[in-house]
Design an enzyme around this catalytic site. Structure first.
Site, PDB file in Angstrom:
ATOM      1  N   GLY A 131       0.842  -1.196   0.000  1.00  0.00           N
ATOM      2  CA  GLY A 131       0.000   0.000   0.000  1.00  0.00           C
ATOM      3  C   GLY A 131       0.870   1.235   0.000  1.00  0.00           C
ATOM      4  O   GLY A 131       2.062   1.160   0.307  1.00  0.00           O
ATOM      5  N   CYS A 181       5.424  -6.084   1.458  1.00  0.00           N
ATOM      6  CA  CYS A 181       5.778  -4.662   1.370  1.00  0.00           C
ATOM      7  C   CYS A 181       5.176  -3.874   2.546  1.00  0.00           C
ATOM      8  O   CYS A 181       5.640  -4.030   3.664  1.00  0.00           O
ATOM      9  CB  CYS A 181       5.363  -4.111   0.000  1.00  0.00           C
ATOM     10  SG  CYS A 181       6.212  -2.583  -0.381  1.00  0.00           S
ATOM     11  N   TYR A 182       4.124  -3.090   2.330  1.00  0.00           N
ATOM     12  CA  TYR A 182       3.518  -2.381   3.473  1.00  0.00           C
ATOM     13  C   TYR A 182       3.113  -3.390   4.547  1.00  0.00           C
ATOM     14  O   TYR A 182       3.247  -3.122   5.747  1.00  0.00           O
ATOM     15  CB  TYR A 182       2.294  -1.574   3.015  1.00  0.00           C
ATOM     16  CG  TYR A 182       1.597  -0.849   4.159  1.00  0.00           C
ATOM     17  CD1 TYR A 182       2.034   0.399   4.572  1.00  0.00           C
ATOM     18  CD2 TYR A 182       0.527  -1.429   4.837  1.00  0.00           C
ATOM     19  CE1 TYR A 182       1.417   1.055   5.642  1.00  0.00           C
ATOM     20  CE2 TYR A 182      -0.091  -0.795   5.895  1.00  0.00           C
ATOM     21  CZ  TYR A 182       0.359   0.458   6.296  1.00  0.00           C
ATOM     22  OH  TYR A 182      -0.255   1.104   7.351  1.00  0.00           O
ATOM     23  N   HIS A 210       8.002  -7.966  -3.948  1.00  0.00           N
ATOM     24  CA  HIS A 210       6.659  -8.371  -4.407  1.00  0.00           C
ATOM     25  C   HIS A 210       6.691  -9.742  -5.081  1.00  0.00           C
ATOM     26  O   HIS A 210       7.000  -9.828  -6.278  1.00  0.00           O
ATOM     27  CB  HIS A 210       6.107  -7.312  -5.365  1.00  0.00           C
ATOM     28  CG  HIS A 210       5.761  -6.044  -4.678  1.00  0.00           C
ATOM     29  ND1 HIS A 210       4.524  -5.813  -4.112  1.00  0.00           N
ATOM     30  CD2 HIS A 210       6.511  -4.954  -4.398  1.00  0.00           C
ATOM     31  CE1 HIS A 210       4.520  -4.629  -3.530  1.00  0.00           C
ATOM     32  NE2 HIS A 210       5.713  -4.084  -3.687  1.00  0.00           N
ATOM     33  N   GLU A 257       4.243 -11.408  -6.003  1.00  0.00           N
ATOM     34  CA  GLU A 257       3.088 -11.574  -6.889  1.00  0.00           C
ATOM     35  C   GLU A 257       3.343 -11.084  -8.316  1.00  0.00           C
ATOM     36  O   GLU A 257       2.589 -11.401  -9.220  1.00  0.00           O
ATOM     37  CB  GLU A 257       1.853 -10.863  -6.297  1.00  0.00           C
ATOM     38  CG  GLU A 257       1.885  -9.334  -6.278  1.00  0.00           C
ATOM     39  CD  GLU A 257       2.657  -8.724  -5.104  1.00  0.00           C
ATOM     40  OE1 GLU A 257       3.497  -9.438  -4.518  1.00  0.00           O
ATOM     41  OE2 GLU A 257       2.443  -7.545  -4.798  1.00  0.00           O
ATOM     42  N   ASP A 291     -17.811 -11.809 -21.163  1.00  0.00           N
ATOM     43  CA  ASP A 291     -18.494 -11.980 -19.874  1.00  0.00           C
ATOM     44  C   ASP A 291     -19.959 -12.362 -20.048  1.00  0.00           C
ATOM     45  O   ASP A 291     -20.435 -13.337 -19.471  1.00  0.00           O
ATOM     46  CB  ASP A 291     -18.408 -10.691 -19.035  1.00  0.00           C
ATOM     47  CG  ASP A 291     -16.997 -10.185 -18.887  1.00  0.00           C
ATOM     48  OD1 ASP A 291     -16.064 -10.988 -19.089  1.00  0.00           O
ATOM     49  OD2 ASP A 291     -16.818  -8.994 -18.590  1.00  0.00           O
ATOM     50  N   LYS A 316     -11.156 -11.755 -15.075  1.00  0.00           N
ATOM     51  CA  LYS A 316     -11.306 -11.885 -16.525  1.00  0.00           C
ATOM     52  C   LYS A 316     -10.569 -13.117 -17.086  1.00  0.00           C
ATOM     53  O   LYS A 316     -11.106 -13.834 -17.917  1.00  0.00           O
ATOM     54  CB  LYS A 316     -10.749 -10.624 -17.191  1.00  0.00           C
ATOM     55  CG  LYS A 316     -11.117 -10.473 -18.620  1.00  0.00           C
ATOM     56  CD  LYS A 316     -12.332  -9.601 -18.718  1.00  0.00           C
ATOM     57  CE  LYS A 316     -12.824  -9.359 -20.094  1.00  0.00           C
ATOM     58  NZ  LYS A 316     -14.050  -8.552 -20.054  1.00  0.00           N
TER      59      LYS A 316
END
Ligand code: XMP
Length: 512
Positions: A56, A83-84, A170, A172, A228, A368
C-alpha cells in the site's frame, strides 16, 4: 461455489492487491480481497487457512496509517505481509520502520538465508522486484531474517514462534520469477490449504447451483457478444436450457460487422436469442449530447427502456442474468467510501423495481482471465474468448463531443483497421484493448494538390492485467506507420493520425 480453503488478502490500497488474489487462485486455492479494516469475523471461519497483508502507498508511522484489527494476529492463522504488510508487522511487533534515503524500485538480487518454509525449493539467490520508499530498520521482537538484498538487510523475516512472515519485495509480480513458488509455499506448506479451485470444478458446481436456485423459473440474459455476458449465457443455458432467453440489442454504437458476427456465433452456440435493432432510437436520444457522463446516462436509460419493453413482450421472467465479474463487485463495494467514481459504467443494472427480477451473477467470483478459461471449457469460439473488452456504451465513449453518423463511421472504420493490423502482426492477443477515437478537431491536409480539412484520429493501444492500471503499447514504428497510412488512405475525411502515449493513471483507457 463453496470453496473448501480460502486465503484472505487484506487490501491496504496497493496496486497489486488483486494480483495477489489472482496468483493464489492460479496455484489452486480460492482467494478473496477484504478491506484492511474488515470485521474480524470475516477472517475467523475455519475455511480461511491463511491471511496475506497487501502492499500500500501509506507509511506505517503516518498518523492515519491503515492498520487492521490487531486480533488478526491472534487468530492463530498463518500470515504473510507483503511490502507495506511487512512494514506493518515490523511496526506492530516493536521493530523500527523508517523512510529510505532513496526509494528502491526495480529488480534486486535476493539472498536466501533460510530455506525451511517460505523459500523451500528455491536457489540461494533469486531475482525479486522491489518497490518501496520505507524500510524495516530494526527487526521486530522475536523475529529473524530469512532473506536479504544488498540494500535491504531485512528483505524477508519470520516470527520465531508463530507462522507470521513478511517480505519487502513483491512475490506476486512477474518480475519476481520464483514469486509463484513463494506463494505456493505460503498457501500449501505453511497455511495447509487444500487445492480446491479450478475452473472445471467451477463449471460443474455453478451449473448445479444455478439449477437449484432458478428451479423452473425463466431467466433473461442481456448479451453484448463480449466474453463476460456470452459466458454467463452459455453457463445458464447449460443449467436450464429452454428457460433462458438472451437479448442482444444493437444500439448503433457497435464495432464494424459486430452485430452480424455476434448473432452468427450465438446462433451457432444454439442459444435462444432475441435480436433488437434499436439503432435509430439510441442515435436520436444522443443528439446534442456532448458530456461523457450524460452520454452514459442517456444510453443506460435507453437500454432499460428497450430491454423492459422487450422483456414484457416475451413473458414473465423471474431472473436477470448478468456477467458481473469479481473486480466489479469489489469496485462497487468501494463506491461511496474511499474510491471515487471515475466513470458510471452502465450495464443492465438500474432496471425499474416493478420488474422485480432476481439477479443471477454466476461469474461474480471470477477475474477476466478465469472467465476466459471458463469460456474455453464451455466451448466458446476463440473469437469470443480472446475478444478485447468493449464498453457497454460502445463507440459513444470513443467519440469526443456529439455522436453523429460521420464520426461514428470514422471511428468504426479506423478501429477496424487498428484491430486488423494488430491481428496480422500477432499482437492482438497480447494487448488489453486497441481502438481508434475521434473528436471534433479538424486539421489541414493535402489531397492531390488540394488543401482539405479533415478529422484527427487517435490510436489507443494499451496493455493491462485488469484495466485498473494500463500502459500504452510500445508498438513498432513500421506497424504504426502502416496503420496510420491505411487510416488516412481508406477512411474518408481523416487528415491526421496520432498515437496516445499516456498511461492509466493519469489517463483512462477510454477517452471519455
Ligand atoms: P477506463 O476508461 O475507465 O476503462 O480506464 C476501464 C475499462 O472499463 C471499460 N469501460 C466501460 N465498460 N461501460 C462498460 O461496460 C462503460 O461505461 C465503460 N467505460 C469504460 C473500458 O473499455 C476498459 O476496459
Amino acid at each position: 461455489m463453496k470453496a473448501k480453503s480460502i486465503i484472505k488478502v487484506l487490501d491496504f490500497g496497493g496496486q497489486y492487491s488483486h494480483l495477489i488474489c489472482r496468483r493464489v487462485r492460479e496455484v489452486g486455492v480460492y482467494a478473496e480481497l477484504e478491506p484492511f479494516d474488515t470485521n474480524i469475523e470475516n477472517l475467523m471461519n475455519e475455511d480461511v487457512k491463511g491471511i496475506i497483508l497487501s502492499g500500500g502507498p501509506a507509511s506505517v508511522y503516518q498518523r492515519d496509517a491503515p492498520i487492521c484489527d490487531l486480533r488478526v494476529f491472534r487468530l492463530g492463522k498463518p500470515i504473510l505481509g507483503i511490502c507495506y504488510g511487512l512494514q506493518l508487522i515490523a511496526y506492530l511487533f516493536d521493530g523500527k520502520v523508517s523512510r529510505s534515503e532513496r526509494r528502491e524500485y526495480g529488480k534486486a538480487a535476493l539472498y536466501i538465508d533460510d530455506k525451511s518454509e517460505l523459500f523451500q525449493g528455491l536457489e540461494d539467490k533469486i531475482d525479486c522486484w522491489m518497490s518501496h520508499g520505507d524500510k524495516v530498520e530494526e527487526l521486530p521482537r522475536n523475529f529473524e531474517v530469512i532473506a536479504h538484498t544488498d540494500n535491504s538487510p531485512y528483505a524477508a523475516i519470520r516470527s520465531k514462534d508463530r507462522l507470521i512472515f513478511g517480505v519487502q519485495f513483491h512475490p506476486e509480480v512477474a518480475h519476481t520469477p520464483r514469486g509463484i513458488d513463494i506463494i505456493r509455499n505460503f498457501v500449501y506448506r505453511i497455511s495447509k490449504a487444500e487445492r480446491s479451485w479450478d475452473m472445471k470444478n467451477f463449471v460443474e458446481e455453478k451449473v448445479k447451483e444455478i439449477r437449484e436456485k432458478v428451479k423452473d423459473e425463466k431467466v433473461l440474459c442481456a448479451i453484448s457478444g463480449g466474453v463476460d455476458s456470452t459466458t454467463t449465457a452459455v453457463l445458464v443455458d447449460r443449467a436450464i436450457g429452454k428457460n433462458l432467453t438472451c437479448i442482444f440489442v444493437d444500439h448503433g454504437l457497435l464495432r464494424k460487422k459486430e452485430a452480424e458476427r455476434v448473432l452468427e456465433i450465438l446462433e451457432r452456440m444454439k442459444l435462444n436469442i432475441v435480436f433488437v435493432d434499436a439503432k435509430e432510437d439510441f442515435l436520436e436520444k444522443l443528439k446534442g449530447v456532448k458530456d461523457p457522463e450524460e452520454k452514459r446516462r442517456v444510453i443506460g436509460e435507453e437500454f432499460v427502456r428497450v430491454f423492459t419493453k422487450k422483456s414484457l413482450e416475451l413473458g414473465r421472467f423471474g431472473w436477470l442474468a448478468q456477467g458481473t465479474l469479481y473486480p466489479d463487485v469489489i469496485e462497487s463495494a468501494k463506491t461511496g467510501s474511499k474510491a471515487s467514481r471515475i466513470k458510471t459504467h452502465h450495464n443492465v443494472a438500474g432496471l425499474p423495481d416493478w420488474i422485480e427480477f432476481k439477479l443471477l451473477e454466476p461469474l461474480k467470483e471470477l477475474y477476466k482471465d478465469e472467465v476466459r478459461e471458463v469460456a474455453k471449457l464451455l466451448g466458446l469460439p476463440d473469437e469470443i474468448v480472446k475478444r478485447h473488452p468493449f464498453p457497454g456504451p460502445g463507440l459513444a465513449v470513443r467519440i469526443i463531443g456529439e455522436v453523429n453518423e460521420e464520426k461514428l463511421r470514422i471511428c468504426r472504420e479506423a478501429s477496424y483497421i487498428v484491430e486488423e493490423e494488430l491481428i496480422k502482426a500477432n499482437l492482438y492477443d497480447k494487448v488489453w484493448q486497441a481502438f481508434a477515437f475521434v473528436g471534433d478537431d479538424k486539421v489541414v491536409g493535402v489531397l492531390g494538390d488540394e488543401r482539405k480539412l479533415g478529422y484527427v484520429v487517435t490510436i489507443r493501444i494499451v496493455e493491462s492485467t485488469d484495466a485498473m492500471t494500463a500502459d500504452w503499447l510500445r508498438i513498432p514504428y513500421d506497424l504504426l506507420a502502416k496503420i496510420s497510412s491505411r487510416i488516412t488512405n481508406e477512411v474518408d475525411g481523416v487528415t491526421l493520425v496520432t498515437y496516445a502515449i499516456s498511461s492509466k493513471p493519469p489517463s483512462t483507457i477510454e477517452p471519455q
